[in-house]
Each structure stands twice: as structure tokens, then as C-alpha cells.
Design an enzyme around this catalytic site. Sequence first.
Site, PDB file in Angstrom:
ATOM      1  CG  ASP A 147      -2.158   0.915   0.908  1.00 59.26           C
ATOM      2  OD1 ASP A 147      -2.080   1.717  -0.055  1.00 59.26           O
ATOM      3  OD2 ASP A 147      -3.164   0.849   1.631  1.00 59.26           O
TER       4      ASP A 147
HETATM    5  C1  NOJ Z   1      -3.924   3.987  -0.054  1.00 59.85           C
HETATM    6  C2  NOJ Z   1      -5.132   3.122   0.120  1.00 59.85           C
HETATM    7  O1  NOJ Z   1      -5.098   2.483   1.384  1.00 59.85           O
HETATM    8  C3  NOJ Z   1      -5.280   2.051  -0.950  1.00 59.85           C
HETATM    9  O2  NOJ Z   1      -6.521   1.445  -0.804  1.00 59.85           O
HETATM   10  C4  NOJ Z   1      -5.115   2.654  -2.318  1.00 59.85           C
HETATM   11  O3  NOJ Z   1      -5.269   1.650  -3.291  1.00 59.85           O
HETATM   12  C5  NOJ Z   1      -3.756   3.312  -2.419  1.00 59.85           C
HETATM   13  N1  NOJ Z   1      -3.663   4.366  -1.428  1.00 59.85           N
HETATM   14  C6  NOJ Z   1      -3.467   3.895  -3.811  1.00 59.85           C
HETATM   15  O4  NOJ Z   1      -4.278   4.981  -4.063  1.00 59.85           O
END
Ligand code: NOJ
Length: 767
Positions: free
Chosen positions: A285
Site C-alpha cells: 500500500d
Molecule cells: C492507499 C489506500 O489504502 C489504498 O486502498 C489505495 O489503493 C492506495 N492508497 C493507492 O491509491
Amino acid sequence: MKRKISLNLSWVMLIVLQFTLLHNANAQQKEKMEDFVKSLMKKMTLEEKIAQLNTDQMPIVEPKIDASGTGGTPPVAFDFSMDPIERERKSQESAMKLRVPVPIMSGRDVIHGFETIFPIPLATACSWDLDMIEKSARIAASEASTSGISWTYSPMVDIARDPRWGRIAECAGEDPWWGSKIAAAMVHGYQGDDLSSPNTILACVKHFALYGGAEAGRDYSTVDMSAGTMFNIYLKPYEAAVKAGAESVMTSFNVVNSIPATGNKWLLDDILRKKWGFDGLIVTDYGSIREMMNHGVGSDLKDVALLALKAGVDIDMASKGFSPKILKALLDEGKITEAEIDQACCRILNAKYKLGLFDDPYRYLNKERMKNELLSEEHRSFARDLAARSCVLLKNSNQLLPLKKSGTIAVIGPLGNAKDDMLGCWAMSTNKETIVTVADGIKKVGGNNVTVLFAKGANATDDSYLLKYGKGRSFDFGNKKPQPKIAERSAEDLMEEAMEVAAKADVIVATLGELASWSGEASSRSDIIIPESQKNLLKALIATGKPVVLVLINGRPLTLTWEDANVNAILEAWQGGTEAGNAIADVLFGDYNPSGKITATFPRSVGQIPVYYNALNTGRPFNESDKYTSKYMDVPNDPLYPFGYGLSYTTFTYGDIKTNKSNLSGGETLEVFATITNTGNYSGEEVVQLYVGDPVASISRPVKELKNFKKIMLKPGETKTVSMSITIEDLKFYNADLKYDWEPGEFIISVGPNSRDLKQTKVVWVK
Ligand code: NOJ
């Protein structure tokens, strides 16, 4: 008889032959891919391979590709002033001009639709319509793949038992069985049967793992969970998504057994890769390698990058932990091998190969399809249908609903004329002008005999703390999200106007709830009430003595104890997407008879949280006449609306349930029969739910668990008998030694319209 046997044999042989042919074809394809990727990697330098292991999901205005930008996603593409196709084409062209050209796989959070926005995932789960949920993912993939996107960071399959957590909006709710079905359906929706088709894209299962278990519902907070709950509840949907063929998995921000998921070898390697056989790619993430330092498991970026690579991470999203400098230093120190870098690179190239990007890097850029598909009539009408089916009728005293298509309807409330707030979280690319508001929907569906008036009535909140922190994201990918405005008009002024409008109405539709920026990532609330400013408005509307229908627009379960006691009709409409207003109007006027059932429990008060239906029993279950039993002194134990709850304009009566057998052994199948009659005046659909309880086992088991359901349509007066099956697969659980099996004995089989109001029978099942 003989002829029958030989016929059956030929069928079996044919099926075996087909299976063998398919298996061989797949093996050949795999071999071809491996040969291709191997020979490509031979041409690549170490730096070029490392570049593949990086993605930067940030809004950078100028398309620019450098050595670190040829990985999973490019560091480009969020300048929304550029034509999206040209923007993506430019990036791809730059990648194809590199010494060893490797196409870009462009990822985006396409969570509940791309340009045509569907209701938030928590809402679509309430439709109990798997085919429609899968189709929504199919449409999202098809639309997104016209403008260069070949990878979506979806489905989010985290289990959520805490409605304070803002990201409950993005998942299917609290149930592992239903969550697993949805996970598999979404993966298939995005990826289709053939990933190389130009309108199918790579799915990414997230957030692995246990992200929904954030303590106190505060986003990014710690997770601490027993092995039993982890394996029997939280891990189930991820496993289902992987088994359904998901090609990528995203790690979560939290710790699992005190080790950050992103650097957790046990989680990523032993469980995901070895136990579940996942051979796709793992992406972190956003920034989660770097954040491992905050978790306290490494003192510099090199330490934590090492943990992540060793655990099995292939792509670093935005931490710069897999930079050439860091990975080369780790190589020089002998802490990692080039083979480990090759392995990650190979998985990424495999994904690009499967998408067909090496055949044609521009295959996901299609102006013609874009013109025909984005917000097409067909997609909009599907979105409207799904949004109507996602609505849940929570209360309808004196049959206040459906409304007549005549008279004056006053739509009053801060969400009655709001566009962006209909979308909820993660609706990044859509043009907000295309969104249908509640007032517009009521006007359109109500027709010429209905006069629709509107007044805002109140600010969504006047609470300065919520106003300050509930503003949404600092950037929103070019599409400005609703920013709660400090009152432009005073509460008194808004209220006065609302009372004038209400006075002219035959019926009031109070449109209250939450702004879109109050749920989703980093959007937790410690209290989940309708804010005071709106509640005051509701009280004033009820005091007029006119009939009041409460339509809720929100991204999480709310506490509605006062509303339930004081309002005659409550419709939970969630954040319904592009067609929200039309869908809500379809339901209010009875053009669609609501059939949604909630998939996350609605507590009576925030103090009850976590409250969910599949809890373990306590040693002292509540007993009215015994003080020393499990209870609160100020509120009952049970929630306001239980999991699976939802009403219809008609009524359904359940007869006693029957089974084909009451004693079963081994691999036999239990058939459960339930007879349901439509005892009301409207045709309607009912979600008939089947729960199983395992009262005596080697470990304490949930009092009941959803194991099957059927959605049926009944005309007034009609009776149907539905049949639902249970096999020993449904009885299996992870025991204290984490062995997955079932244990013989008595099982309680329950059927009903929700997890509370059930008819029961018992069966005995021996090995
Ligand atoms: C953080 C988020 O937790 C995740 O769900 C997302 O896919 C990513 N950012 C990318 O935007």
C-alpha cells in the site's frame, strides 16, 4: 440400462478429454510466457529490472518517465487538464522508447465504477445480487480500460465490524461468507475469462491483511487479533479472491501478529504464497514500506526495504525503498540476491504479458470505445437498477411508503440537492455534472402531477471539529470533492426557509446523513450519529405534523435509535453513485419495491461497538433475572437493526423449515426447505437467509454463521418453497491447532428474513 451406463461413461470421457486439452493449452501458454519473460530479462540490466519494482501513485502533473518509472504504474497521469488518452499514450510512448522497451501497466483506484459510478461497495453488498455486483466490476473495467488503465486496486475485501471505521464504505461489511462470494465475483468481473482482452484489467485484492480490524475503528490504527478470528473470519475473503484467480494483492498498513503486513514473511510467503498457492504479484500500500519504521521494526529505509523484499513484496508503492541505490547496497552487503530481484521483476513482467501489453502497449487506449461506453445509456440504466436494489428500507410504519405520484413533495436537507455527495469515496474521474440529485430524481420519476420543492434546511454539520477534519483529501485527482462549507447562511435562516417550504408540502422527504468526505480512507468518526444540525432540522420537520420520510445518504451504519422511535419511514439509500437520485425516486414511488438487506449491523449506540451477528457465545449469556450476566445497564445487548435486516413494501411470512434428513453422515448433502408467502399487497423480492450454528465443538464457535441464501420474487398471495443446500464444507472451521475440518455432532439450522428473526431446526451429522 447398459446403454445408459455406456452413455454416461462417454460423457465422463468427454469431460476428462476437454479438461486435459484445456490443461495442456494452459501449460503451453504458461511455457510461452515464461520463455518470453526469461529472454526479455536477459536483455535487461540490474537497474532496468529494479525500475520495474516501483510505482508512484502520486498526482504529478508532467508526464515523465525515468529509470524508476517503468514499474507497476508510471509517475504520471494525473493532470486532468490533459486528454486522458493522450496523457496515457505519452507515458506509454516514453516507456517504449527506453533501451529495453517494457510497457507500463497503469494502475488506479477504480473502486465502484470509473465514469459511471455505482453505489459504494457496502451498499451493493446489500443488494444480495452477485450477478449485478460482478457486472458492476465488469463495466468499471470496461470503461477504465478505454483510457489506459489496466490495473485496478480493487476489490477491497477487508471484513469490518466497526462502523466508526470510514473504510467500511469500501467493503462488503461484516460477514466472511458473503464477503468471500463478493470477492470472487468482483475478481471475475474485472479480469473476465481472458485477461488479455482489451476490456479486462488486473484485479488487486486488498488490504492484505486484517486492515478492517483497526482498533477503535480509527483508520491506520493497530490490529490485534486471535488466530481463530483471523483464520475463521478475516482471512476468508482474501483467500476466496486468490482462489478466484486474482492476479495481484496489496499489503495493508497494519501489523499482523505485531509485524507490519508489508514485511511479514509468515503472512505473505507462508500463508499467501505457499498455503494458498498465490503466484501473482504483491504490491505494497502507499508508502507502507517506509511506514514500517514508524511501526518500529527498522531504523532506516534500507532495513525495512529488506524486510519487504524478503517477505515477498514485488512492487513498492511510493516508499522509494526499492530504489536502485538501496537495493544495490543490499546486494553489495550480501543481504539479498539478484535472484530475489529477478523473481519480483519476473512476476511483474508476467502480469504485463498476461494483459497483452507486449503484443500491443496501446491496447488499453481506445477513443471509440470511450465515446460509446463511458456513461452510456446502458451503463447508467444498470447503475440506476443497482442503486435501487442497494437501498434498504429500515422502517415503514402505517405504509407511509410508497409515495403517490401526486401532490407537493418537499425535499428538505443538506443532501437533497447535492451532487458529489451521492458518489461517496473514490469516485475520481467522473464528471460531477452527470450526477442525479434526490430532488431531480423525484421530479423526473414523480412526473407532472408532482410538485417538488427544495430547501437545504441545515448545514451538514456545524461542529467545528468535524468541519476541520472532515474536509476530504488535499488532492482529489483533478476532480474536486465536496468541501464542507462553513455556514454561508445561519442555522436560523436555513431553518426558517425549511419551515416555509415544509408548510406547503403534503409530504416531506428529509435527506440527511453524511458528506462523501466523511467516509473512506482516513475518515473515521468516534460517534456515528446524524450530526446535531441535521437532527435539529429533523425534529422541526416532525413537529410540523406532516408525514416525514427520512432518506439517508451515508457511507457507514449510523446510530438511529431516536430516528427509529420518531420517524415513520426510513430508507437507507447509502451513497448511490451517478444515478442515485433516480434510484431513490424509483424506490420512494414504488416503481421498485425495496429488497436490500444490511450487511453490517446498525448498533443502538456507539458504546455497543463492536457488535456483529456472528459473535461467540459468552459463559454468561444475558438473563433478565440474573444480575451477573453479560449486559449493559443502559442499553440492550442486541443492535437496532441486525445483520441481514431490511423491509419491503409487502410482507413475507415464513413457514416452519424442513430438511431432507435429520441424521446425516460424511459427504451427504443437507437440503433445507423454507416456505415463504407474500402476505402483503405488492409484488416483491425477499432475501431468504440460512444460518448454521455449531453449539458443541472443540473451540467456542459463533452462535450462527450465514451459509446460504436465495433471493426470490413473490406476487401478492403467492407461496414458494425454496431449497438451500449445506455440505460438510460449510461446517469446516480452523480449530485450536489451525487444522481446517468439521466436527461431528448436532447443528442448528436457521432460516429467516434476517439474522435475528429465525425459524430453527436441528440435524445430527456424523463422520
Ligand atoms: C492507499 C489506500 O489504502 C489504498 O486502498 C489505495 O489503493 C492506495 N492508497 C493507492 O491509491
